[in-house]
Scaffold this motif. Structure first.
Motif, PDB file in Angstrom:
ATOM      1  N   THR A   1       0.659 -42.150   1.054  1.00  0.00           N
ATOM      2  CA  THR A   1       0.355 -42.981  -0.107  1.00  0.00           C
ATOM      3  C   THR A   1      -0.468 -44.168   0.227  1.00  0.00           C
ATOM      4  OG1 THR A   1       2.452 -43.900   0.039  1.00  0.00           O
ATOM      5  CG2 THR A   1       2.457 -42.105  -1.273  1.00  0.00           C
ATOM      6  N   GLN A   2      -0.575 -44.550   1.585  1.00  0.00           N
ATOM      7  CA  GLN A   2      -1.186 -45.685   1.888  1.00  0.00           C
ATOM      8  C   GLN A   2      -1.381 -45.782   3.129  1.00  0.00           C
ATOM      9  OE1 GLN A   2       1.367 -49.127   0.946  1.00  0.00           O
ATOM     10  NE2 GLN A   2       3.170 -48.072   1.865  1.00  0.00           N
ATOM     11  N   GLY A   3      -2.452 -46.697   3.656  1.00  0.00           N
ATOM     12  CA  GLY A   3      -2.881 -47.007   5.006  1.00  0.00           C
ATOM     13  C   GLY A   3      -3.593 -46.172   5.480  1.00  0.00           C
ATOM     14  N   ALA A   4      -4.089 -46.473   6.908  1.00  0.00           N
ATOM     15  CA  ALA A   4      -5.074 -45.488   7.611  1.00  0.00           C
ATOM     16  C   ALA A   4      -4.837 -43.866   7.492  1.00  0.00           C
ATOM     17  CB  ALA A   4      -5.212 -45.965   9.091  1.00  0.00           C
ATOM     18  N   ALA A   5      -3.458 -43.760   7.443  1.00  0.00           N
ATOM     19  CA  ALA A   5      -3.365 -42.301   7.307  1.00  0.00           C
ATOM     20  C   ALA A   5      -3.648 -41.575   6.067  1.00  0.00           C
ATOM     21  CB  ALA A   5      -1.833 -42.011   7.731  1.00  0.00           C
ATOM     22  N   LEU A   6      -4.262 -42.124   5.217  1.00  0.00           N
ATOM     23  CA  LEU A   6      -4.531 -41.457   4.058  1.00  0.00           C
ATOM     24  C   LEU A   6      -5.388 -40.243   4.121  1.00  0.00           C
ATOM     25  CD1 LEU A   6      -5.115 -44.417   1.584  1.00  0.00           C
ATOM     26  CD2 LEU A   6      -3.367 -42.646   1.240  1.00  0.00           C
ATOM     27  N   VAL A   7      -6.302 -40.150   5.203  1.00  0.00           N
ATOM     28  CA  VAL A   7      -6.952 -38.943   5.366  1.00  0.00           C
ATOM     29  C   VAL A   7      -6.076 -37.763   5.670  1.00  0.00           C
ATOM     30  CG1 VAL A   7      -7.036 -39.455   7.929  1.00  0.00           C
ATOM     31  CG2 VAL A   7      -8.849 -38.216   6.831  1.00  0.00           C
ATOM     32  N   GLN A   8      -4.924 -37.882   6.232  1.00  0.00           N
ATOM     33  CA  GLN A   8      -4.001 -36.841   6.267  1.00  0.00           C
ATOM     34  C   GLN A   8      -3.728 -36.145   5.060  1.00  0.00           C
ATOM     35  OE1 GLN A   8      -0.454 -38.116   8.616  1.00  0.00           O
ATOM     36  NE2 GLN A   8      -1.559 -38.898  10.221  1.00  0.00           N
ATOM     37  N   ASN A   9      -3.845 -36.538   3.864  1.00  0.00           N
ATOM     38  CA  ASN A   9      -3.782 -35.911   2.643  1.00  0.00           C
ATOM     39  C   ASN A   9      -4.521 -34.713   2.658  1.00  0.00           C
ATOM     40  OD1 ASN A   9      -1.999 -37.377   0.836  1.00  0.00           O
ATOM     41  ND2 ASN A   9      -3.165 -38.783   1.080  1.00  0.00           N
ATOM     42  N   THR A  10      -5.841 -34.835   3.176  1.00  0.00           N
ATOM     43  CA  THR A  10      -6.784 -33.652   3.258  1.00  0.00           C
ATOM     44  C   THR A  10      -6.134 -32.543   4.502  1.00  0.00           C
ATOM     45  OG1 THR A  10      -8.689 -34.769   2.560  1.00  0.00           O
ATOM     46  CG2 THR A  10      -9.254 -33.037   4.080  1.00  0.00           C
ATOM     47  N   ASP A  11      -5.734 -33.240   5.579  1.00  0.00           N
ATOM     48  CA  ASP A  11      -5.462 -32.501   6.811  1.00  0.00           C
ATOM     49  C   ASP A  11      -4.090 -31.549   6.219  1.00  0.00           C
ATOM     50  OD1 ASP A  11      -7.482 -33.658   8.180  1.00  0.00           O
ATOM     51  OD2 ASP A  11      -5.835 -35.081   8.901  1.00  0.00           O
TER      52      ASP A  11
END
Length: 276
Positions: free
Chosen positions: A66-76
């Motif tokens: 939901t937040q932060g630099a790890a947002l790209v993991q939604n695609t992963d």
């Protein structure tokens, strides 16, 4: 019974499904990244290969950031769901997206309109949708743009935090109006979609008909609140067209009382599970 791999079973939405799916026509395989209970699938999708698992009919991905630099993991995570579906012979993938993809306008928003997200979360979810749909090939993928879920939102879900809740007050003297769905209703909708005999749309708004004013929600919950002036960037309304969902899985109009009632069922269950 429709066999469903539920990715992200340990999250808030997963808890709703674990509470309300028993007795419905779904046979879930719950996936956990850690501390998996007996019978659940222990699998970290972004780190490990999919372990041995029985074939499934549907992969439902509730996992997300939901937040932060790890947002790209939604695609992963979405692409990991597609990979798992192919490996397990699933006939569809259902991904949880968000109304945040629509952006700043009040709506009501239609699934076919062009999206202009303004928050990093909305941008990440729209990128997830596009990546997953681009790789769908012959495997049907449905992205669910879910409205506010009573109890998983910042309003009712935040009541356990200390202090009196504060609501933005707009020029008409009211709080924000939002498209809502109750947690029990959402669980039933997800079960119905996972078991649907026909191909689902690639994008689907998920909410109960009608808009709910947030002050009426707190009034129904018998919770006092304080007002604060709404900032210029706040949206007084965010509505959704839900005719597409109603044609697939009719749900009743939302009311503050019905939403609070469903929230209290989940709150009581969480208290029992915590030993309170």
């Amino acid at each position: 019974m429709n066999r469903v791999l539920v990715m992200g079973a340990s999250g808030r939405l997963g808890a709703y499904l674990r509470q309300f799916w028993p007795g419905l026509a779904v046979a879930p395989q719950w996936q956990y990244r850690a501390n998996a209970p007996a019978g659940a699938l222990l699998w970290a999708p972004l780190q490990d290969r999919l372990p041995d698992c029985a074939p499934v009919d549907t992969v439902l991905c509730l996992s997300g950031v939901t937040q932060g630099a790890a947002l790209v993991q939604n695609t992963d995570l979405a692409l990991a769901a597609l990979e798992a579906a192919r490996a397990l012979g699933a006939r569809r993938v259902v991904l949880t997206s968000s109304v945040a993809v629509y952006g700043a306008t009040c709506g009501p928003h239609d699934e076919d309109e062009t999206c202009h997200p303004i928050t990093p979360y909305g941008v990440a979810k729209l990128a997830m949708e596009r990546a997953a749909l681009a790789q769908a090939d012959m495997l049907p993928v449905t992205c669910l743009r879910i409205g506010n879920v009573a109890g998983a939102d910042a309003l009712l879900g935040g009541l356990a935090l200390a202090g009196v809740p504060r609501l933005d007050q707009f020029a008409d003297g009211r709080a924000a109006h939002r498209a809502y769905i109750g947690p029990m209703t959402l669980a039933r909708v997800l079960a119905h979609l996972c078991c649907h005999p026909k191909r689902l749309p690639s994008v689907l708004n998920v909410a109960q008909p009608g808009l709910i004013c947030m002050d009426t929600m707190l009034a129904a919950a018998q919770v006092a609140w304080e007002w604060r002036p709404a900032p210029s960037t706040a949206r007084a309304e965010l509505g959704l067209h839900v005719g597409r969902l109603q044609a697939l899985c009719p749900v009743p109009h939302a009311t503050p009382e019905s939403l609070v009632s469903e929230w209290r069922l989940t709150w009581a269950a969480s208290r029992r599970n915590d030993g309170a």
